[in-house]
Design a protein around this motif. Structure first.
Motif, PDB file in Angstrom:
ATOM      1  N   LEU A  31      70.754   4.905  18.856  1.00 46.30           N
ATOM      2  CA  LEU A  31      69.642   5.717  18.965  1.00 46.30           C
ATOM      3  C   LEU A  31      68.478   4.917  18.375  1.00 46.30           C
ATOM      4  O   LEU A  31      68.563   4.393  17.234  1.00 46.30           O
ATOM      5  CB  LEU A  31      69.713   7.126  19.007  1.00 46.30           C
ATOM      6  N   GLN A  32      67.303   5.202  18.734  1.00 41.75           N
ATOM      7  CA  GLN A  32      66.142   4.591  18.220  1.00 41.75           C
ATOM      8  C   GLN A  32      65.737   4.699  16.505  1.00 41.75           C
ATOM      9  O   GLN A  32      65.479   3.906  15.978  1.00 41.75           O
ATOM     10  CB  GLN A  32      64.745   5.035  18.842  1.00 41.75           C
ATOM     11  N   ALA A  33      66.251   6.025  16.217  1.00 40.77           N
ATOM     12  CA  ALA A  33      66.004   6.127  14.815  1.00 40.77           C
ATOM     13  C   ALA A  33      67.055   5.209  13.824  1.00 40.77           C
ATOM     14  O   ALA A  33      66.585   4.653  12.779  1.00 40.77           O
ATOM     15  CB  ALA A  33      66.369   7.902  14.472  1.00 40.77           C
ATOM     16  N   TYR A  34      68.248   5.179  14.405  1.00 41.93           N
ATOM     17  CA  TYR A  34      69.329   4.315  13.596  1.00 41.93           C
ATOM     18  C   TYR A  34      68.888   2.728  13.627  1.00 41.93           C
ATOM     19  O   TYR A  34      68.681   2.055  13.125  1.00 41.93           O
ATOM     20  CB  TYR A  34      70.558   4.578  14.167  1.00 41.93           C
ATOM     21  N   LEU A  35      68.376   2.505  15.142  1.00 44.14           N
ATOM     22  CA  LEU A  35      67.920   1.181  15.283  1.00 44.14           C
ATOM     23  C   LEU A  35      66.817   0.713  14.560  1.00 44.14           C
ATOM     24  O   LEU A  35      66.760  -0.453  14.005  1.00 44.14           O
ATOM     25  CB  LEU A  35      67.746   0.928  16.862  1.00 44.14           C
ATOM     26  N   GLY A  39      66.482  -2.231  11.353  1.00 46.88           N
ATOM     27  CA  GLY A  39      65.573  -3.211  11.886  1.00 46.88           C
ATOM     28  C   GLY A  39      65.522  -3.990  13.079  1.00 46.88           C
ATOM     29  O   GLY A  39      65.345  -4.862  13.561  1.00 46.88           O
ATOM     30  N   LYS A  40      66.247  -3.120  14.291  1.00 50.56           N
ATOM     31  CA  LYS A  40      66.426  -3.644  15.228  1.00 50.56           C
ATOM     32  C   LYS A  40      65.535  -2.983  16.315  1.00 50.56           C
ATOM     33  O   LYS A  40      65.656  -3.113  17.543  1.00 50.56           O
ATOM     34  CB  LYS A  40      67.743  -3.389  15.826  1.00 50.56           C
ATOM     35  N   ALA A  41      64.597  -2.008  15.910  1.00 53.46           N
ATOM     36  CA  ALA A  41      63.602  -1.480  16.771  1.00 53.46           C
ATOM     37  C   ALA A  41      62.467  -1.350  16.172  1.00 53.46           C
ATOM     38  O   ALA A  41      62.352  -1.146  14.840  1.00 53.46           O
ATOM     39  CB  ALA A  41      63.981  -0.203  17.335  1.00 53.46           C
ATOM     40  N   ASP A  42      61.142  -1.216  16.800  1.00 54.99           N
ATOM     41  CA  ASP A  42      59.860  -1.313  15.880  1.00 54.99           C
ATOM     42  C   ASP A  42      59.600   0.146  15.681  1.00 54.99           C
ATOM     43  O   ASP A  42      58.661   0.678  15.149  1.00 54.99           O
ATOM     44  CB  ASP A  42      58.825  -1.888  16.733  1.00 54.99           C
ATOM     45  N   SER A  43      60.017   1.094  16.421  1.00 55.01           N
ATOM     46  CA  SER A  43      59.816   2.626  16.365  1.00 55.01           C
ATOM     47  C   SER A  43      61.029   3.597  16.699  1.00 55.01           C
ATOM     48  O   SER A  43      61.867   2.986  17.300  1.00 55.01           O
ATOM     49  CB  SER A  43      58.824   3.039  17.613  1.00 55.01           C
ATOM     50  N   ALA A  44      60.936   4.804  16.017  1.00 53.57           N
ATOM     51  CA  ALA A  44      62.022   5.600  15.959  1.00 53.57           C
ATOM     52  C   ALA A  44      61.760   6.468  17.217  1.00 53.57           C
ATOM     53  O   ALA A  44      62.704   7.269  17.455  1.00 53.57           O
ATOM     54  CB  ALA A  44      62.082   6.315  14.562  1.00 53.57           C
ATOM     55  N   ALA A  45      60.510   6.412  17.846  1.00 52.56           N
ATOM     56  CA  ALA A  45      60.055   7.652  18.933  1.00 52.56           C
ATOM     57  C   ALA A  45      61.378   7.386  19.961  1.00 52.56           C
ATOM     58  O   ALA A  45      61.862   6.179  20.283  1.00 52.56           O
ATOM     59  CB  ALA A  45      58.891   7.112  19.296  1.00 52.56           C
ATOM     60  N   CYS A  46      61.536   8.693  20.364  1.00 55.38           N
ATOM     61  CA  CYS A  46      62.396   8.739  21.765  1.00 55.38           C
ATOM     62  C   CYS A  46      61.764   8.041  22.745  1.00 55.38           C
ATOM     63  O   CYS A  46      60.664   8.448  23.250  1.00 55.38           O
ATOM     64  CB  CYS A  46      62.876  10.287  21.900  1.00 55.38           C
ATOM     65  N   GLY A  50      59.394  10.759  24.012  1.00 50.78           N
ATOM     66  CA  GLY A  50      58.257  10.584  23.111  1.00 50.78           C
ATOM     67  C   GLY A  50      57.790  11.705  22.305  1.00 50.78           C
ATOM     68  O   GLY A  50      57.234  11.462  21.451  1.00 50.78           O
ATOM     69  N   ALA A  51      58.535  12.786  22.239  1.00 52.10           N
ATOM     70  CA  ALA A  51      58.032  14.011  21.622  1.00 52.10           C
ATOM     71  C   ALA A  51      58.575  13.486  20.273  1.00 52.10           C
ATOM     72  O   ALA A  51      57.728  14.291  19.163  1.00 52.10           O
ATOM     73  CB  ALA A  51      58.720  15.079  22.048  1.00 52.10           C
ATOM     74  N   ALA A  52      59.585  12.933  19.633  1.00 45.22           N
ATOM     75  CA  ALA A  52      60.122  13.189  18.350  1.00 45.22           C
ATOM     76  C   ALA A  52      60.932  11.816  18.091  1.00 45.22           C
ATOM     77  O   ALA A  52      61.154  11.041  19.113  1.00 45.22           O
ATOM     78  CB  ALA A  52      60.930  14.239  18.138  1.00 45.22           C
ATOM     79  N   ALA A  53      61.372  11.553  16.885  1.00 49.72           N
ATOM     80  CA  ALA A  53      62.258  10.439  16.898  1.00 49.72           C
ATOM     81  C   ALA A  53      63.596  10.796  17.563  1.00 49.72           C
ATOM     82  O   ALA A  53      64.006  12.034  17.513  1.00 49.72           O
ATOM     83  CB  ALA A  53      62.634  10.531  15.091  1.00 49.72           C
ATOM     84  N   ALA A  62      67.292  18.515  21.698  1.00 48.53           N
ATOM     85  CA  ALA A  62      66.109  18.572  21.953  1.00 48.53           C
ATOM     86  C   ALA A  62      65.409  17.919  23.133  1.00 48.53           C
ATOM     87  O   ALA A  62      64.520  18.463  23.842  1.00 48.53           O
ATOM     88  CB  ALA A  62      65.400  18.328  20.737  1.00 48.53           C
ATOM     89  N   CYS A  63      65.854  16.578  23.450  1.00 50.61           N
ATOM     90  CA  CYS A  63      65.097  15.765  24.298  1.00 50.61           C
ATOM     91  C   CYS A  63      65.602  16.515  25.918  1.00 50.61           C
ATOM     92  O   CYS A  63      66.581  16.506  26.266  1.00 50.61           O
ATOM     93  CB  CYS A  63      65.706  14.473  24.432  1.00 50.61           C
ATOM     94  N   PRO A  64      64.290  16.986  26.588  1.00 43.74           N
ATOM     95  CA  PRO A  64      64.595  17.524  27.687  1.00 43.74           C
ATOM     96  C   PRO A  64      65.603  17.055  28.782  1.00 43.74           C
ATOM     97  O   PRO A  64      66.554  17.411  29.308  1.00 43.74           O
ATOM     98  CB  PRO A  64      63.287  17.740  28.453  1.00 43.74           C
TER      99      PRO A  64
END
Length: 110
Positions: A31-35, A39-46, A50-53, A62-64
């Protein structure tokens, strides 16, 4: 090494399913936070809402869009009592408002 208790709980699962459970429990799931952490993703945002990491908790609870897709699994696990010895009782949010505080039975004591 996983505990003997965890090994017993996952003994009947396919190896890939047990591995996925371990990944979720240790937050080593793609998932983005781990990636971002590795160093495999530029952002932790969902990327979905896009509401949270995008963490395990966000993805599962939480993600609808994810909540809609995973709700039947939570309902099944809750109804059958599977994994209760590891995770306790699941406090499921109400489908209408997502409020976990109202997930208990109306006739519960205490």
């Amino acid at each position: 090494m996983p505990s003997k208790n965890f090994a017993g709980l996952t003994a009947k699962l396919r190896r890939r399913h047990a591995a996925l459970l371990i990944q979720f429990r240790t937050n080593h799931v793609p998932l983005q936070a781990y990636l971002m952490r590795i160093g495999k993703a530029d952002s932790a945002a969902c990327p979905t809402c896009g509401a949270a990491a995008e963490t395990v908790a966000h993805f599962l609870l939480a993600c609808p869009p994810s909540k809609e897709a995973i709700r039947p699994l939570f309902d099944y696990v809750h109804a059958t009592g599977r994994l209760r010895s590891s995770f306790g009782s699941l406090d499921l949010p109400d489908e209408e408002d997502g409020d976990a505080s109202n997930s208990g039975s109306d006739d519960e004591d205490g």
